[in-house]
Write a protein that holds these residues in place. Structure first.
Motif, PDB file in Angstrom:
ATOM      1  N   GLN A   1       0.840  -1.202   0.000  1.00 46.90           N
ATOM      2  CA  GLN A   1       0.000   0.000   0.000  1.00 46.90           C
ATOM      3  C   GLN A   1       0.868   1.241   0.000  1.00 46.90           C
ATOM      4  N   ARG A   2       0.530   2.167  -0.888  1.00 44.08           N
ATOM      5  CA  ARG A   2       1.169   3.476  -0.943  1.00 44.08           C
ATOM      6  C   ARG A   2       0.063   4.509  -0.853  1.00 44.08           C
ATOM      7  N   LYS A   3       0.010   5.182   0.278  1.00 45.89           N
ATOM      8  CA  LYS A   3      -1.088   6.108   0.542  1.00 45.89           C
ATOM      9  C   LYS A   3      -0.534   7.406   1.093  1.00 45.89           C
ATOM     10  N   GLY A   4      -1.070   8.505   0.618  1.00 47.17           N
ATOM     11  CA  GLY A   4      -0.684   9.816   1.113  1.00 47.17           C
ATOM     12  C   GLY A   4      -1.794  10.421   1.943  1.00 47.17           C
ATOM     13  N   GLY A   5      -1.426  11.105   3.020  1.00 50.77           N
ATOM     14  CA  GLY A   5      -2.406  11.748   3.878  1.00 50.77           C
ATOM     15  C   GLY A   5      -2.081  13.220   4.065  1.00 50.77           C
ATOM     16  N   THR A   6      -3.103  14.052   4.221  1.00 46.70           N
ATOM     17  CA  THR A   6      -2.921  15.484   4.433  1.00 46.70           C
ATOM     18  C   THR A   6      -3.007  15.810   5.920  1.00 46.70           C
ATOM     19  N   TYR A   7      -1.995  16.501   6.432  1.00 50.37           N
ATOM     20  CA  TYR A   7      -1.934  16.887   7.834  1.00 50.37           C
ATOM     21  C   TYR A   7      -2.007  18.414   7.923  1.00 50.37           C
ATOM     22  N   VAL A   8      -2.845  18.912   8.818  1.00 51.72           N
ATOM     23  CA  VAL A   8      -3.056  20.352   8.985  1.00 51.72           C
ATOM     24  C   VAL A   8      -2.740  20.740  10.423  1.00 51.72           C
ATOM     25  N   GLY A   9      -1.969  21.819  10.594  1.00 51.54           N
ATOM     26  CA  GLY A   9      -1.624  22.290  11.935  1.00 51.54           C
ATOM     27  C   GLY A   9      -1.366  23.777  11.958  1.00 51.54           C
ATOM     28  N   ASP A  10      -1.004  24.289  13.132  1.00 47.81           N
ATOM     29  CA  ASP A  10      -0.717  25.715  13.327  1.00 47.81           C
ATOM     30  C   ASP A  10       0.663  25.869  13.922  1.00 47.81           C
ATOM     31  N   TYR A  11       1.473  26.733  13.323  1.00 43.93           N
ATOM     32  CA  TYR A  11       2.823  26.979  13.821  1.00 43.93           C
ATOM     33  C   TYR A  11       3.138  28.467  13.750  1.00 43.93           C
ATOM     34  N   PRO A  12       4.055  28.955  14.603  1.00 49.18           N
ATOM     35  CA  PRO A  12       4.368  30.385  14.638  1.00 49.18           C
ATOM     36  C   PRO A  12       5.055  30.835  13.352  1.00 49.18           C
ATOM     37  N   THR A  13       4.802  32.102  12.998  1.00 49.59           N
ATOM     38  CA  THR A  13       5.473  32.687  11.836  1.00 49.59           C
ATOM     39  C   THR A  13       6.934  32.962  12.180  1.00 49.59           C
ATOM     40  N   ALA A  14       7.717  33.337  11.163  1.00 50.78           N
ATOM     41  CA  ALA A  14       9.127  33.655  11.388  1.00 50.78           C
ATOM     42  C   ALA A  14       9.268  34.822  12.354  1.00 50.78           C
ATOM     43  N   ALA A  15       8.383  35.827  12.241  1.00 50.72           N
ATOM     44  CA  ALA A  15       8.429  36.971  13.155  1.00 50.72           C
ATOM     45  C   ALA A  15       8.159  36.531  14.597  1.00 50.72           C
ATOM     46  N   MET A  16       7.165  35.654  14.759  1.00 52.97           N
ATOM     47  CA  MET A  16       6.844  35.171  16.107  1.00 52.97           C
ATOM     48  C   MET A  16       8.005  34.368  16.692  1.00 52.97           C
ATOM     49  N   ALA A  17       8.644  33.544  15.859  1.00 51.67           N
ATOM     50  CA  ALA A  17       9.767  32.734  16.342  1.00 51.67           C
ATOM     51  C   ALA A  17      10.915  33.616  16.812  1.00 51.67           C
ATOM     52  N   ASN A  18      11.002  34.848  16.281  1.00 55.44           N
ATOM     53  CA  ASN A  18      12.055  35.782  16.686  1.00 55.44           C
ATOM     54  C   ASN A  18      11.599  36.752  17.773  1.00 55.44           C
ATOM     55  N   GLY A  19      10.409  36.537  18.341  1.00 62.10           N
ATOM     56  CA  GLY A  19       9.957  37.335  19.467  1.00 62.10           C
ATOM     57  C   GLY A  19       8.971  38.426  19.118  1.00 62.10           C
ATOM     58  N   ASN A  20       8.646  38.621  17.819  1.00 64.97           N
ATOM     59  CA  ASN A  20       7.703  39.663  17.429  1.00 64.97           C
ATOM     60  C   ASN A  20       6.294  39.091  17.451  1.00 64.97           C
ATOM     61  N   LEU A  21       5.579  39.393  18.534  1.00 63.83           N
ATOM     62  CA  LEU A  21       4.229  38.870  18.714  1.00 63.83           C
ATOM     63  C   LEU A  21       3.184  39.959  18.512  1.00 63.83           C
ATOM     64  N   SER A  22       3.524  40.954  17.709  1.00 60.84           N
ATOM     65  CA  SER A  22       2.601  42.071  17.500  1.00 60.84           C
ATOM     66  C   SER A  22       1.337  41.640  16.764  1.00 60.84           C
TER      67      SER A  22
ATOM     68  N   ASN B   1       3.263  27.430   5.711  1.00 64.17           N
ATOM     69  CA  ASN B   1       3.426  27.332   4.254  1.00 64.17           C
ATOM     70  C   ASN B   1       2.153  27.693   3.508  1.00 64.17           C
ATOM     71  N   THR B   2       1.202  28.352   4.200  1.00 59.64           N
ATOM     72  CA  THR B   2      -0.019  28.837   3.564  1.00 59.64           C
ATOM     73  C   THR B   2      -0.234  30.293   3.964  1.00 59.64           C
ATOM     74  N   ASN B   3      -1.226  30.902   3.366  1.00 62.73           N
ATOM     75  CA  ASN B   3      -1.600  32.279   3.715  1.00 62.73           C
ATOM     76  C   ASN B   3      -2.686  32.329   4.775  1.00 62.73           C
ATOM     77  N   VAL B   4      -2.996  31.203   5.361  1.00 67.78           N
ATOM     78  CA  VAL B   4      -4.041  31.136   6.385  1.00 67.78           C
ATOM     79  C   VAL B   4      -3.516  31.753   7.676  1.00 67.78           C
ATOM     80  N   PRO B   5      -4.315  32.549   8.375  1.00 72.73           N
ATOM     81  CA  PRO B   5      -3.850  33.156   9.631  1.00 72.73           C
ATOM     82  C   PRO B   5      -3.541  32.107  10.695  1.00 72.73           C
ATOM     83  N   VAL B   6      -2.715  32.509  11.657  1.00 65.48           N
ATOM     84  CA  VAL B   6      -2.414  31.637  12.793  1.00 65.48           C
ATOM     85  C   VAL B   6      -3.705  31.290  13.522  1.00 65.48           C
ATOM     86  N   GLY B   7      -3.854  30.038  13.876  1.00 63.04           N
ATOM     87  CA  GLY B   7      -5.056  29.582  14.569  1.00 63.04           C
ATOM     88  C   GLY B   7      -6.092  28.981  13.654  1.00 63.04           C
ATOM     89  N   GLN B   8      -5.847  29.024  12.335  1.00 65.05           N
ATOM     90  CA  GLN B   8      -6.822  28.487  11.385  1.00 65.05           C
ATOM     91  C   GLN B   8      -6.205  27.428  10.479  1.00 65.05           C
TER      92      GLN B   8
END
Length: 323
Positions: free
Chosen positions: A180-201, A242-249
Motif C-alpha cells: 500500500q502506498r497512501k498519502g495523507g494530508t496533515y493540517v496544523g498551526d505553527y508560529p510565523t518567522a516573526a513570532m519565532a524571533n519574538g515579534n508577537l505584535s 506554508n499557507t496564507n491562512v492566519p495563525v489559529g486556522q
C-alpha cells in the motif's frame, strides 16, 4: 444441545464475504455483541491495524480478554493484545467465535474464544490465485487536499493443496502479499518567522513580561530575553507556515506518505501412519513494514513487526473413547 453462545463462520463465508484489507478478524463482527477495538497503542504496535482490525471487543470487555487459537495453538501476542500473525484468508477452513459459556476444552479468556482450523491437502491438486486492487483513480478529493493524494493498494497471493503420498501424506501452502502506498494530508498551526524571533505584535492580546508583570512594548520580546536553546529547538523541529491562512486556522499543511508492506505465508503437512496414528504440522510467518507519519517529519518513525507460529500434533487412538 449446548449452552455456548457464539457464531460459526464457514469456508463459503470466508471466501465470499467482501472484507476491507481481507482480515479474518473482521468476520468476528458477525458475532452478536461485538464491536471494533479502540486503543492508543494499536496503530503503533500492529501495522495492519491501519488497514484492518487487529482485535475486537465483545460484550463490553477488553480486547485483551479474547483468546485466539488456530489448529490448537495460541496466536495472540499477550503483551499488546493483538495478533502478530496475519493468516492468509484463503488458508482458513472455518472458525468459531464463542462469546459466552465456552465449551470445557478451552481455558482462560474472560471474553471471546476464537478457534480456527486451516485447510489441508487432499488426493487431488487444488489451488487458487487472487489479487485485489484499490486505486486513487476511483477516489474523491478530501476537503483539505489541494490535489488528490496518491493511493495504491495491491493484495495478492496464491494457495494450493496436493497429495505427496496418496491417502497418506498431504501438503497445503498459502502466501499473501500486501503493498500500500497512501498519502495523507496533515493540517496544523505553527508560529510565523516573526513570532519565532519574538515579534508577537500580530497577536490580539498583550504579552506580559513574567519578570516585571508589565506588557512588552509593542508585544515584541527583546532578543536578549529569548533562550538560545528555545531558538535552536524552534529552528530545528518546528516548521514555518506554508499557507496564507492566519495563525489559529491551520496555517501549515503537508502531505505525508504512509507505505505499508507485509508478506504472510503458511505451510502445513498431514500424514497418516495408520488408522490409529496421525501427524500434523503447520507453520505461519508474517513480516510487516510500515512508516508511521506525523505532521512533523522529525517525529515520524518506521517499524518492522514479525511473527512466527508453529503447531505440531501427534494423535494416537488408544480406544474408541481415549485418544
Amino acid at each position: 444441545t449446548s449452552g455456548t453462545v457464539g457464531n460459526l463462520v464457514t469456508e463459503k463465508q470466508v471466501e465470499d464475504l467482501p472484507l476491507n484489507g481481507r482480515s479474518w478478524v473482521s468476520l468476528n463482527y458477525l458475532t452478536p455483541g461485538t464491536a471494533r477495538m479502540h486503543g492508543t497503542s494499536l496503530t503503533f504496535s500492529n501495522v495492519t491495524e491501519l488497514v484492518a482490525p487487529g482485535n475486537f471487543v465483545v460484550n463490553g470487555l477488553r480486547g485483551g480478554n479474547n483468546l485466539y487459537f488456530i489448529d490448537g495453538a495460541n496466536l495472540q501476542d499477550i503483551e499488546d493484545q493483538i495478533l502478530s500473525i496475519v493468516p492468509p484468508l484463503e488458508s482458513l477452513q472455518e472458525f468459531r467465535t464463542q462469546s459466552g459459556n465456552p465449551t470445557a476444552e478451552f481455558f482462560g479468556g474472560a471474553s471471546a474464544m476464537v478457534t480456527a482450523v486451516t485447510k489441508s491437502g487432499t488426493n487431488k491438486l487444488h489451488g487458487s490465485t487472487w489479487e485485489y486492487v484499490r486505486n486513487d483513480v476511483f477516489d474523491s478529493r478530501n476537503f483539505f487536499d489541494p490535489t488528490l493524494p496518491p493511493f495504491r493498494r495491491n493484495q495478492f497471493g496464491a494457495a494450493a493443496g496436493a497429495p505427496i503420498w496418496k491417502d497418506r501424506t498431504f501438503v497445503f501452502a498459502s502466501y499473501e502479499g500486501f503493498r500500500q502506498r497512501k498519502g495523507g494530508t496533515y493540517v496544523g498551526d505553527y508560529p510565523t518567522a516573526a513570532m519565532a524571533n519574538g515579534n508577537l505584535s500580530a497577536l490580539g492580546a498583550q504579552v506580559i513580561d513574567p519578570l516585571t508583570l508589565q506588557p512588552f512594548a509593542g508585544n515584541i520580546i527583546p532578543p536578549g530575553r529569548i533562550n538560545s536553546l528555545s531558538t535552536q529547538w524552534l529552528n530545528g523541529f518546528i516548521p514555518l507556515p506554508n499557507t496564507n491562512v492566519p495563525v489559529g486556522q491551520g496555517n501549515y499543511r503537508v502531505e505525508r506518505p504512509q507505505p505499508i508492506d507485509y508478506n504472510t505465508g503458511l505451510v502445513g503437512i498431514d500424514h497418516r501412519f495408520s488408522e490409529k496414528d496421525s501427524l500434523f504440522g503447520r507453520y505461519f510467518n508474517t513480516r510487516a513494514d510500515s512508516e508511521e507519519p506525523t505532521i512533523l517529519e522529525s517525529f515520524s518513525r518506521s517499524q518492522v513487526r514479525a511473527g512466527d507460529n508453529l503447531a505440531i500434533h501427534y494423535i494416537h487412538t488408544f480406544s474408541p473413547a481415549v485418544i
